[in-house]
Design an enzyme around this catalytic site. Sequence first.
Site, PDB file in Angstrom:
ATOM      1  N   HIS A   1     -13.172  45.847   4.236  1.00 59.01           N
ATOM      2  CA  HIS A   1     -14.513  45.294   4.411  1.00 59.01           C
ATOM      3  C   HIS A   1     -15.299  45.371   3.103  1.00 59.01           C
ATOM      4  CE1 HIS A   1     -14.575  45.074   8.915  1.00 59.01           C
ATOM      5  NE2 HIS A   1     -13.441  45.709   8.686  1.00 59.01           N
TER       6      HIS A   1
ATOM      7  N   CYS B   1     -18.364  44.895   2.718  1.00 53.32           N
ATOM      8  CA  CYS B   1     -19.645  45.581   2.915  1.00 53.32           C
ATOM      9  C   CYS B   1     -19.496  47.077   2.670  1.00 53.32           C
ATOM     10  CB  CYS B   1     -20.224  45.303   4.303  1.00 53.32           C
ATOM     11  SG  CYS B   1     -19.149  45.739   5.676  1.00 53.32           S
TER      12      CYS B   1
ATOM     13  N   GLN C   1     -15.186  43.622  13.431  1.00 58.97           N
ATOM     14  CA  GLN C   1     -13.746  43.698  13.665  1.00 58.97           C
ATOM     15  C   GLN C   1     -13.418  44.143  15.087  1.00 58.97           C
ATOM     16  OE1 GLN C   1     -11.507  45.567  10.514  1.00 58.97           O
ATOM     17  NE2 GLN C   1      -9.914  46.210  11.930  1.00 58.97           N
TER      18      GLN C   1
ATOM     19  N   CYS D   1     -18.572  39.743   8.004  1.00 60.52           N
ATOM     20  CA  CYS D   1     -19.290  40.794   8.712  1.00 60.52           C
ATOM     21  C   CYS D   1     -20.663  40.269   9.135  1.00 60.52           C
ATOM     22  CB  CYS D   1     -19.436  42.000   7.784  1.00 60.52           C
ATOM     23  SG  CYS D   1     -20.647  43.204   8.303  1.00 60.52           S
ATOM     24  N   GLU D   2     -20.972  40.403  10.407  1.00 64.93           N
ATOM     25  CA  GLU D   2     -22.256  39.898  10.894  1.00 64.93           C
ATOM     26  C   GLU D   2     -23.429  40.769  10.456  1.00 64.93           C
ATOM     27  OE1 GLU D   2     -22.503  41.672  15.414  1.00 64.93           O
ATOM     28  OE2 GLU D   2     -21.412  39.820  15.113  1.00 64.93           O
ATOM     29  N   HIS D   3     -23.158  41.963   9.976  1.00 65.78           N
ATOM     30  CA  HIS D   3     -24.242  42.854   9.565  1.00 65.78           C
ATOM     31  C   HIS D   3     -24.719  42.587   8.145  1.00 65.78           C
ATOM     32  CE1 HIS D   3     -22.426  45.760  12.691  1.00 65.78           C
ATOM     33  NE2 HIS D   3     -23.336  44.982  13.254  1.00 65.78           N
ATOM     34  N   HIS D   4     -23.808  42.217   7.238  1.00 68.11           N
ATOM     35  CA  HIS D   4     -24.169  42.005   5.842  1.00 68.11           C
ATOM     36  C   HIS D   4     -23.774  40.635   5.317  1.00 68.11           C
ATOM     37  CE1 HIS D   4     -23.733  46.435   6.279  1.00 68.11           C
ATOM     38  NE2 HIS D   4     -24.918  46.381   5.701  1.00 68.11           N
TER      39      HIS D   4
END
Length: 185
Positions: free
Chosen positions: A145, A147, A117, A76-79
């Site tokens: 996920h 995250c 995703q 995940c690019e956010h976390h």
Amino acid sequence: MSLENLTRHYHEILADLGENPDREGLQGTPLRAAKAMQFLCRGYNESLDDIVNGALFESENDEMVIVKDIELYSMCEHHMLPFIGKAHVAYIPTGRVIGLSKVARIVDMYARRLQIQENLTRQIAEALQSVTHAKGVAVVIEAKHMCMMMRGVEKQNSSMHTSVMLGAFRNSGTTRQEFLQLITR
């Protein structure tokens, strides 16, 4: 980024967390973590042309081709936490088919990047369309996920499902329905 720089950054992260990066159990961790991150993000060093490598073959088949349950592991690019799942990929050939393993390799190439995703699903579909010039391409991804499971709302049983339908899969409800039925068997 170089392995040396990544290793140094992981050493600093451990120290910033209040750990002693030089204690016995953590002495090799910064290097191991750096190597793991390079492996998990190796898709940045791959190209569609190299992956496909000319593995397109003449075929009179003009019926749906499906590769289902392709395992995928992404970050995940956010976390920067993993999401893990499977992809179901289909296309309708127009005179040429792609080597079976190439479909899985395309999934891996895009999955092995920092990602969300929704974008991963579209990238796989558009890549297969650009390579095969198929009448249509369909991709469905189901993933869990970390995250969402390990932090934040901590929902252990949730999963995310995304789909992208191109060409005949988008324009024909019958074709789309056939694909969706076949992947749920």
